[in-house]
Design a protein around this motif. Structure first.
Motif, PDB file in Angstrom:
ATOM      1  N   ASP A  18       6.150  -0.755 -13.526  1.00 31.85           N
ATOM      2  CA  ASP A  18       7.186  -0.520 -12.514  1.00 31.85           C
ATOM      3  C   ASP A  18       6.578  -0.141 -11.172  1.00 31.85           C
ATOM      4  O   ASP A  18       7.106  -0.503 -10.123  1.00 31.85           O
ATOM      5  N   GLU A  19       5.467   0.582 -11.206  1.00 36.50           N
ATOM      6  CA  GLU A  19       4.835   1.002  -9.962  1.00 36.50           C
ATOM      7  C   GLU A  19       4.089  -0.151  -9.294  1.00 36.50           C
ATOM      8  O   GLU A  19       4.337  -0.469  -8.129  1.00 36.50           O
TER       9      GLU A  19
ATOM     10  N   THR B 257       6.003  -3.082  -7.673  1.00 37.75           N
ATOM     11  CA  THR B 257       6.778  -2.834  -6.460  1.00 37.75           C
ATOM     12  C   THR B 257       5.938  -2.269  -5.313  1.00 37.75           C
ATOM     13  O   THR B 257       6.233  -2.533  -4.151  1.00 37.75           O
TER      14      THR B 257
ATOM     15  N   GLU C 232       4.833  -4.583  -2.720  1.00 32.53           N
ATOM     16  CA  GLU C 232       5.948  -5.256  -2.046  1.00 32.53           C
ATOM     17  C   GLU C 232       5.851  -6.779  -2.116  1.00 32.53           C
ATOM     18  O   GLU C 232       5.857  -7.461  -1.078  1.00 32.53           O
TER      19      GLU C 232
ATOM     20  N   SER D  58       6.646 -10.587  -2.100  1.00 32.69           N
ATOM     21  CA  SER D  58       7.753 -11.330  -1.494  1.00 32.69           C
ATOM     22  C   SER D  58       7.413 -12.819  -1.474  1.00 32.69           C
ATOM     23  O   SER D  58       6.250 -13.213  -1.562  1.00 32.69           O
TER      24      SER D  58
ATOM     25  N   PRO E 128      12.150 -10.213  -1.207  1.00 35.55           N
ATOM     26  CA  PRO E 128      11.426  -9.527  -2.288  1.00 35.55           C
ATOM     27  C   PRO E 128      11.441 -10.328  -3.592  1.00 35.55           C
ATOM     28  O   PRO E 128      12.445 -10.954  -3.935  1.00 35.55           O
TER      29      PRO E 128
ATOM     30  N   PRO F  31      11.412 -10.097  -7.570  1.00 38.46           N
ATOM     31  CA  PRO F  31      11.597  -9.130  -8.657  1.00 38.46           C
ATOM     32  C   PRO F  31      10.398  -9.165  -9.597  1.00 38.46           C
ATOM     33  O   PRO F  31       9.735 -10.202  -9.732  1.00 38.46           O
ATOM     34  N   PRO F  32      10.094  -8.046 -10.250  1.00 37.65           N
ATOM     35  CA  PRO F  32       8.938  -8.013 -11.159  1.00 37.65           C
ATOM     36  C   PRO F  32       8.916  -9.162 -12.160  1.00 37.65           C
ATOM     37  O   PRO F  32       7.849  -9.710 -12.431  1.00 37.65           O
TER      38      PRO F  32
END
Length: 129
Positions: free
Chosen positions: A55-56, A59, A62, A64, A70, A72-73
């Motif tokens: 999760d870290e 994101t 960043e 894109s 952006p 998404p993971p």
């Protein structure tokens, strides 16, 4: 930190000897290591950033697309390799931990040990010109 599988230890050692940027995660997606060539693209030495949860890291950079939207993971190649157990490739942009924007290409693949043990995934990437 729990005991790591021998294949992960060897993958980390191999990455430390290669001149291509490499990012290594465990089966839960926790960042275990990125090598020195990756540091200039990611904007910080691994010793300074240390391990990060999926999760870290999914994101903090960043990610894109080309238009700046952006990502998404789930659309990141490393997450695809982990979740779907198959190689994945994508071009996208990141913001390094030093604040610099970079266009990168990433190829990721799952790491599978003997007897089908899921060991994590590895991403090889490079900065586009």
């Amino acid at each position: 930190m729990p005991q790591q599988e021998i294949e992960i230890i060897l993958a980390r050692q191999l990455a430390s000897y290669l001149a291509v940027p490499i990012f290594l995660v465990d089966p839960q997606g926790t960042l275990l290591f990125y090598n020195e060539p990756a540091e200039s693209i990611l904007g910080r030495r691994f010793e300074e950033s240390g391990p990060m949860s999926l999760d870290e890291w999914a994101t903090v950079f960043e990610p894109s697309d080309e238009s700046g939207a952006p990502l998404p993971p789930a659309e990141l190649p490393l997450v695809t390799a982990l979740n779907q157990g198959r190689p994945a490739h994508k071009s996208f942009r990141i913001r390094g931990l030093d604040g610099g924007r970079r266009s990168i290409e990433v190829t990721s693949y799952p790491l599978v040990g003997q007897a089908g043990r899921q060991l994590g995934a590895l991403a090889v990437f490079w900065e586009e010109d």
